[in-house]
Design a protein around this motif. Structure first.
Motif, PDB file in Angstrom:
ATOM      1  N   ALA A 449     -12.559  22.623-115.008  1.00  0.00           N
ATOM      2  CA  ALA A 449     -12.312  22.372-116.134  1.00  0.00           C
ATOM      3  C   ALA A 449     -13.351  21.328-116.526  1.00  0.00           C
ATOM      4  CB  ALA A 449     -10.883  21.971-116.615  1.00  0.00           C
ATOM      5  N   HIS A 450     -14.562  21.272-116.196  1.00  0.00           N
ATOM      6  CA  HIS A 450     -15.516  20.291-116.704  1.00  0.00           C
ATOM      7  C   HIS A 450     -16.107  20.192-118.192  1.00  0.00           C
ATOM      8  CE1 HIS A 450     -15.189  18.172-112.524  1.00  0.00           C
ATOM      9  NE2 HIS A 450     -15.348  19.261-112.191  1.00  0.00           N
ATOM     10  N   THR A 451     -15.884  21.412-118.490  1.00  0.00           N
ATOM     11  CA  THR A 451     -16.267  21.701-119.962  1.00  0.00           C
ATOM     12  C   THR A 451     -17.999  22.129-120.033  1.00  0.00           C
ATOM     13  OG1 THR A 451     -16.570  19.607-120.814  1.00  0.00           O
ATOM     14  CG2 THR A 451     -14.489  20.411-120.913  1.00  0.00           C
ATOM     15  N   TYR A 452     -18.058  22.565-121.048  1.00  0.00           N
ATOM     16  CA  TYR A 452     -19.644  22.752-121.249  1.00  0.00           C
ATOM     17  C   TYR A 452     -19.841  22.645-122.979  1.00  0.00           C
ATOM     18  CZ  TYR A 452     -17.485  27.358-122.331  1.00  0.00           C
ATOM     19  OH  TYR A 452     -16.684  28.390-122.828  1.00  0.00           O
ATOM     20  N   ARG A 453     -21.143  22.475-123.170  1.00  0.00           N
ATOM     21  CA  ARG A 453     -21.799  22.568-124.547  1.00  0.00           C
ATOM     22  C   ARG A 453     -22.347  24.053-124.763  1.00  0.00           C
ATOM     23  NH1 ARG A 453     -21.752  17.781-127.257  1.00  0.00           N
ATOM     24  NH2 ARG A 453     -21.281  15.978-125.789  1.00  0.00           N
ATOM     25  N   ARG A 454     -22.784  24.362-126.064  1.00  0.00           N
ATOM     26  CA  ARG A 454     -22.988  25.562-126.533  1.00  0.00           C
ATOM     27  C   ARG A 454     -24.327  25.430-126.834  1.00  0.00           C
ATOM     28  NH1 ARG A 454     -19.532  30.331-127.044  1.00  0.00           N
ATOM     29  NH2 ARG A 454     -21.242  30.923-128.354  1.00  0.00           N
ATOM     30  N   THR A 455     -25.126  26.481-126.973  1.00  0.00           N
ATOM     31  CA  THR A 455     -26.673  26.416-127.299  1.00  0.00           C
ATOM     32  C   THR A 455     -26.557  26.580-128.947  1.00  0.00           C
ATOM     33  OG1 THR A 455     -26.701  28.904-127.428  1.00  0.00           O
ATOM     34  CG2 THR A 455     -27.587  27.475-125.605  1.00  0.00           C
ATOM     35  N   ASP A 456     -25.425  27.031-129.531  1.00  0.00           N
ATOM     36  CA  ASP A 456     -25.399  27.520-131.001  1.00  0.00           C
ATOM     37  C   ASP A 456     -24.629  26.711-131.842  1.00  0.00           C
ATOM     38  OD1 ASP A 456     -23.233  28.317-129.702  1.00  0.00           O
ATOM     39  OD2 ASP A 456     -23.366  30.553-130.366  1.00  0.00           O
ATOM     40  N   ARG A 457     -23.745  25.817-131.400  1.00  0.00           N
ATOM     41  CA  ARG A 457     -23.174  24.706-132.218  1.00  0.00           C
ATOM     42  C   ARG A 457     -22.554  23.595-131.533  1.00  0.00           C
ATOM     43  NH1 ARG A 457     -17.606  27.287-131.388  1.00  0.00           N
ATOM     44  NH2 ARG A 457     -18.015  29.382-130.693  1.00  0.00           N
ATOM     45  N   ASP A 458     -22.231  22.560-132.108  1.00  0.00           N
ATOM     46  CA  ASP A 458     -21.919  21.250-131.685  1.00  0.00           C
ATOM     47  C   ASP A 458     -20.363  21.362-131.161  1.00  0.00           C
ATOM     48  OD1 ASP A 458     -24.088  20.166-132.238  1.00  0.00           O
ATOM     49  OD2 ASP A 458     -23.558  19.080-133.906  1.00  0.00           O
ATOM     50  N   GLY A 459     -20.073  20.689-130.184  1.00  0.00           N
ATOM     51  CA  GLY A 459     -18.808  20.438-129.720  1.00  0.00           C
ATOM     52  C   GLY A 459     -18.660  20.735-128.205  1.00  0.00           C
ATOM     53  N   VAL A 460     -17.312  20.322-127.604  1.00  0.00           N
ATOM     54  CA  VAL A 460     -17.411  20.507-126.300  1.00  0.00           C
ATOM     55  C   VAL A 460     -16.390  21.682-126.041  1.00  0.00           C
ATOM     56  CG1 VAL A 460     -16.622  19.560-124.105  1.00  0.00           C
ATOM     57  CG2 VAL A 460     -17.929  18.161-125.828  1.00  0.00           C
ATOM     58  N   PHE A 461     -16.539  22.534-124.958  1.00  0.00           N
ATOM     59  CA  PHE A 461     -15.735  23.862-124.915  1.00  0.00           C
ATOM     60  C   PHE A 461     -15.346  24.062-123.529  1.00  0.00           C
ATOM     61  CE2 PHE A 461     -18.648  24.225-128.447  1.00  0.00           C
ATOM     62  CZ  PHE A 461     -17.814  24.597-129.513  1.00  0.00           C
ATOM     63  N   HIS A 462     -14.264  24.547-123.506  1.00  0.00           N
ATOM     64  CA  HIS A 462     -13.451  25.036-121.956  1.00  0.00           C
ATOM     65  C   HIS A 462     -13.168  26.512-122.306  1.00  0.00           C
ATOM     66  CE1 HIS A 462     -11.321  25.186-118.578  1.00  0.00           C
ATOM     67  NE2 HIS A 462     -10.223  25.233-119.146  1.00  0.00           N
ATOM     68  N   THR A 463     -13.521  27.395-121.152  1.00  0.00           N
ATOM     69  CA  THR A 463     -12.842  28.579-121.213  1.00  0.00           C
ATOM     70  C   THR A 463     -11.649  28.628-120.304  1.00  0.00           C
ATOM     71  OG1 THR A 463     -14.969  29.610-121.660  1.00  0.00           O
ATOM     72  CG2 THR A 463     -13.492  30.938-120.302  1.00  0.00           C
ATOM     73  N   LEU A 464     -10.625  29.315-120.813  1.00  0.00           N
ATOM     74  CA  LEU A 464      -9.483  29.473-119.825  1.00  0.00           C
ATOM     75  C   LEU A 464      -9.500  30.412-118.942  1.00  0.00           C
ATOM     76  CD1 LEU A 464      -6.798  29.293-123.337  1.00  0.00           C
ATOM     77  CD2 LEU A 464      -7.469  27.447-121.516  1.00  0.00           C
ATOM     78  N   TRP A 465     -10.129  30.125-117.869  1.00  0.00           N
ATOM     79  CA  TRP A 465     -10.668  30.970-116.597  1.00  0.00           C
ATOM     80  C   TRP A 465      -9.468  31.815-115.890  1.00  0.00           C
ATOM     81  CZ3 TRP A 465     -15.620  32.462-116.872  1.00  0.00           C
ATOM     82  CH2 TRP A 465     -16.335  31.600-117.382  1.00  0.00           C
ATOM     83  N   SER A 466      -8.304  30.964-115.976  1.00  0.00           N
ATOM     84  CA  SER A 466      -7.342  31.644-115.229  1.00  0.00           C
ATOM     85  C   SER A 466      -6.036  31.915-116.346  1.00  0.00           C
ATOM     86  CB  SER A 466      -6.646  30.379-114.312  1.00  0.00           C
ATOM     87  OG  SER A 466      -6.480  29.153-115.017  1.00  0.00           O
ATOM     88  N   GLY A 467      -6.609  31.732-117.357  1.00  0.00           N
ATOM     89  CA  GLY A 467      -5.824  32.548-118.496  1.00  0.00           C
ATOM     90  C   GLY A 467      -6.149  33.701-119.012  1.00  0.00           C
ATOM     91  N   ASP A 468      -6.181  33.814-120.433  1.00  0.00           N
ATOM     92  CA  ASP A 468      -6.614  35.076-120.995  1.00  0.00           C
ATOM     93  C   ASP A 468      -8.310  34.877-121.261  1.00  0.00           C
ATOM     94  OD1 ASP A 468      -7.070  33.061-123.128  1.00  0.00           O
ATOM     95  OD2 ASP A 468      -5.842  34.324-124.491  1.00  0.00           O
ATOM     96  N   ARG A 469      -8.904  33.879-120.848  1.00  0.00           N
ATOM     97  CA  ARG A 469     -10.260  33.756-120.879  1.00  0.00           C
ATOM     98  C   ARG A 469     -10.890  33.583-122.375  1.00  0.00           C
ATOM     99  NH1 ARG A 469     -12.995  35.960-115.427  1.00  0.00           N
ATOM    100  NH2 ARG A 469     -11.356  35.164-114.092  1.00  0.00           N
ATOM    101  N   SER A 470     -10.055  33.074-123.065  1.00  0.00           N
ATOM    102  CA  SER A 470     -10.557  32.636-124.321  1.00  0.00           C
ATOM    103  C   SER A 470     -11.256  31.223-124.446  1.00  0.00           C
ATOM    104  CB  SER A 470      -9.302  32.769-125.364  1.00  0.00           C
ATOM    105  OG  SER A 470      -8.558  31.738-125.074  1.00  0.00           O
ATOM    106  N   GLU A 471     -11.910  30.958-125.516  1.00  0.00           N
ATOM    107  CA  GLU A 471     -12.696  29.535-125.342  1.00  0.00           C
ATOM    108  C   GLU A 471     -11.843  28.629-126.330  1.00  0.00           C
ATOM    109  OE1 GLU A 471     -16.542  28.745-127.557  1.00  0.00           O
ATOM    110  OE2 GLU A 471     -17.214  29.000-125.470  1.00  0.00           O
ATOM    111  N   VAL A 472     -11.620  27.555-125.820  1.00  0.00           N
ATOM    112  CA  VAL A 472     -10.798  26.449-126.571  1.00  0.00           C
ATOM    113  C   VAL A 472     -11.903  25.136-126.699  1.00  0.00           C
ATOM    114  CG1 VAL A 472      -8.559  27.129-125.955  1.00  0.00           C
ATOM    115  CG2 VAL A 472      -9.875  25.487-124.414  1.00  0.00           C
ATOM    116  N   ALA A 473     -11.649  24.531-128.167  1.00  0.00           N
ATOM    117  CA  ALA A 473     -12.467  23.102-128.186  1.00  0.00           C
ATOM    118  C   ALA A 473     -11.879  22.456-127.246  1.00  0.00           C
ATOM    119  CB  ALA A 473     -12.431  22.778-129.662  1.00  0.00           C
ATOM    120  N   ALA A 474     -12.891  21.607-126.604  1.00  0.00           N
ATOM    121  CA  ALA A 474     -11.952  20.526-125.704  1.00  0.00           C
ATOM    122  C   ALA A 474     -12.462  19.124-126.072  1.00  0.00           C
ATOM    123  CB  ALA A 474     -12.998  20.891-124.208  1.00  0.00           C
ATOM    124  N   ASP A 475     -13.180  18.826-127.112  1.00  0.00           N
ATOM    125  CA  ASP A 475     -13.314  17.343-127.529  1.00  0.00           C
ATOM    126  C   ASP A 475     -12.168  17.022-128.430  1.00  0.00           C
ATOM    127  OD1 ASP A 475     -14.024  18.981-129.436  1.00  0.00           O
ATOM    128  OD2 ASP A 475     -15.916  18.138-129.704  1.00  0.00           O
TER     129      ASP A 475
END
Ligand code: NBP
Length: 475
Positions: A449-475
């Protein structure tokens, strides 16, 4: 006292530096060594120097005119600390202690602070050029305070090597800056030597040259862009025959390269600062590998079937020369990047162009090439990296195709060229539009859960890999 400057520690470096100082107008040199026999021998062998010899540390201090200046040339580490303390107990406010040994710059930072609190100046001064340089003109890299530099400058300028009418000395920066830059100088020296060694191996094993014909190749290269002390001595080494066997000397020298530590320090600091000084790293590791006799024996006897060595294509020598030059640009760019990062980390104001200029004479990496580096930084002091300067960019572009051919052939032939290959990879990575670091960051997010940034918009994100694999804002 009558002596304008003193030298403590009269092994090879100290004796030569003392003789150099004594031979210049305006210097009267006091000398002292723990073992008096060395002092006596030096004074006896060199009456022309007019040394003021001291038998005790008290005599030595008394023989110096005030404010006093003493240069320490003893073994780095505990010996240096012991001698500094002996001097500091006797020196008075405003006196200057210079450490010309190969100190770890962290020690220099500590010593400078301690002595400053006691009212003394302490200057860690990198000295390059070995014994010969110490005697006839080294490249000098003093750190310490501006005040100390102003007091020391005439003596240091008097003994430094001269390149294009300029003495090879500049005030590098405060406290440990001089020893830091000397350390990186040695790291670059490792990389340069490794690159030359790889070119030699390729020309010999694929190009089919013998050492004598290679001596001619390097002598010729020394007339062009690669002109440097290291290329010059490479030609001389390859021309040397062994008196005993009559064959090339290089063929009877055990293939294990030693080291004394500054290369390792450079890489350790590069790692700590997050500077990918990969060419220096490859060079340090290549020396270590050469000394791993057990591993070499074990693996060599396991893999006796080696690839057939292809015949060299036409123009192979020129290709290797181009690959060497391009790799050298990358290695030096990395070294200067490291100096810049060190300066930022430690609050040093280092003029990179001035560093290139003081390396043009006296030191082991002296070369025509350093003029180009000085010009690049003079041109644009905020240059991000040498590779991005038009002159070096063009040099790399010119050599690029040859560089790729040489690295590809080395890989096919099974001739190790780690510094060539990693310099090329470093260039390719820096020049890439996208790096696979995106995948690594996704893996990190997956398992930690080290998070990542996206190329297309600001913010810090995390994908719920062991859940439903939706993306959540992490900042
Ligand atoms: P060494 O590094 O071999 O040191 C020998 C000198 O240190 C002798 O004068 C010795 O005195 C003295 N010394 C020692 Br060891 N411990 C001492 C102590 N506790 N108190 C007083 N003196 C002590 O000499 P070197 O090869 O001339 O090198 C000197 C410095 O220069 C080193 O830091 C070295 O790393 C550096 N260096 C630089 C280059 C270069 O190219 N820049 C080349 C070689 C060396 P004694 O005679 O009483 O034993």
């Amino acid at each position: 006292g009558e002596a304008t400057i003193g030298v403590i520690g009269l092994a090879v470096m100290g004796s030569n530096l003392a003789r150099n100082l004594a031979s210049r107008e305006g210097n009267t040199v006091a000398v002292f060594n723990r073992t008096t026999a060395k002092t006596d021998a030096l004074v006896e062998e060199h009456p022309e120097a007019g040394f003021v010899a001291a038998e005790t540390i008290d005599d030595f201090v008394a023989s110096l005119a005030t404010p006093r200046t003493a240069i320490i040339m003893v073994q780095a580490g505990a010996g240096t600390d012991a001698v500094i303390e002996q001097l500091a107990e006797r020196f008075e406010e405003g006196d200057i202690i210079v450490d010309g040994g190969n100190a770890d710059f962290h020690d220099t930072i500590r010593r400078e602070e301690e002595l400053r609190e006691r009212g003394l100046h302490f200057v860690g001064c990198g000295i390059s050029g070995g014994e010969e340089g110490a005697l006839n003109g080294p490249s000098l890299m003093p750190g310490g305070s501006k005040e100390a530099w102003e007091a020391l400058a005439p003596a240091l300028r008097s003994i430094a090597a001269v390149a294009q009418d300029e003495p090879c000395v500049t005030h590098v920066g405060s406290d440990g800056a001089g020893h830091f830059v000397k350390m990186v100088h040695n790291g670059i020296e490792y990389a340069d030597m490794q690159l030359i060694a790889e070119s030699y191996d390729l020309l010999r094993r694929i190009g089919g040259h013998d050492p004598a014909s290679l001596a001619d190749v390097y002598a010729e290269w020394n007339g062009g862009d690669l002109e440097s002390y290291l290329i010059e001595i490479t030609a001389e080494v390859l021309r040397q025959d062994d008196a005993e066997t009559g064959g090339p000397l290089v063929d009877v020298i055990l293939d294990r390269a030693g080291s004394k530590g500054t290369g390792v320090w450079t890489v350790q600091n590069a790692l700590g600062l997050g500077v990918p000084a990969t060419a220096i790293g490859e060079a340090v590791f290549a020396r270590a590998l050469s000394c791993s006799a057990e591993h070499r024996d074990a693996v060599r006897s396991t893999f006796s079937d080696r690839p057939d060595v292809p015949t060299a294509p036409d123009g192979f020598e020129d290709d290797v020369r181009a690959a060497l030059y391009a790799s050298k640009v990358v290695a030096y760019a990395q070294g200067f990047d490291l100096i810049r990062a060190g300066a930022e980390e430690h609050g040093w104001d280092i003029d990179l162009g001035a560093i290139a200029r003081i390396w043009r004479g006296g030191c082991i990496i002296r070369a025509r090439f350093l003029d180009r580096i000085a010009e690049a930084y003079d041109d644009d002091p905020s240059l991000v990296t040498l590779l991005a300067h038009p002159y070096f960019a063009e040099a790399v572009r010119d050599g690029e195709a040859a560089w790729r051919r040489v690295v590809a052939l080395a890989v096919t032939a099974g001739v190790p060229a780690p510094a060539f290959g990693s310099a090329l990879a470093s260039y390719d990575a820096l020049a890439s539009e996208r790096l696979p670091a995106a995948l690594i960051q996704a893996q990190r997010d997956f398992f930690g859960a080290h998070t990542y940034r996206r190329t297309d918009r600001d913010g810090v994100f995390h994908t719920l890999w062991s859940g439903d694999r939706s993306e959540v804002a992490a900042d």
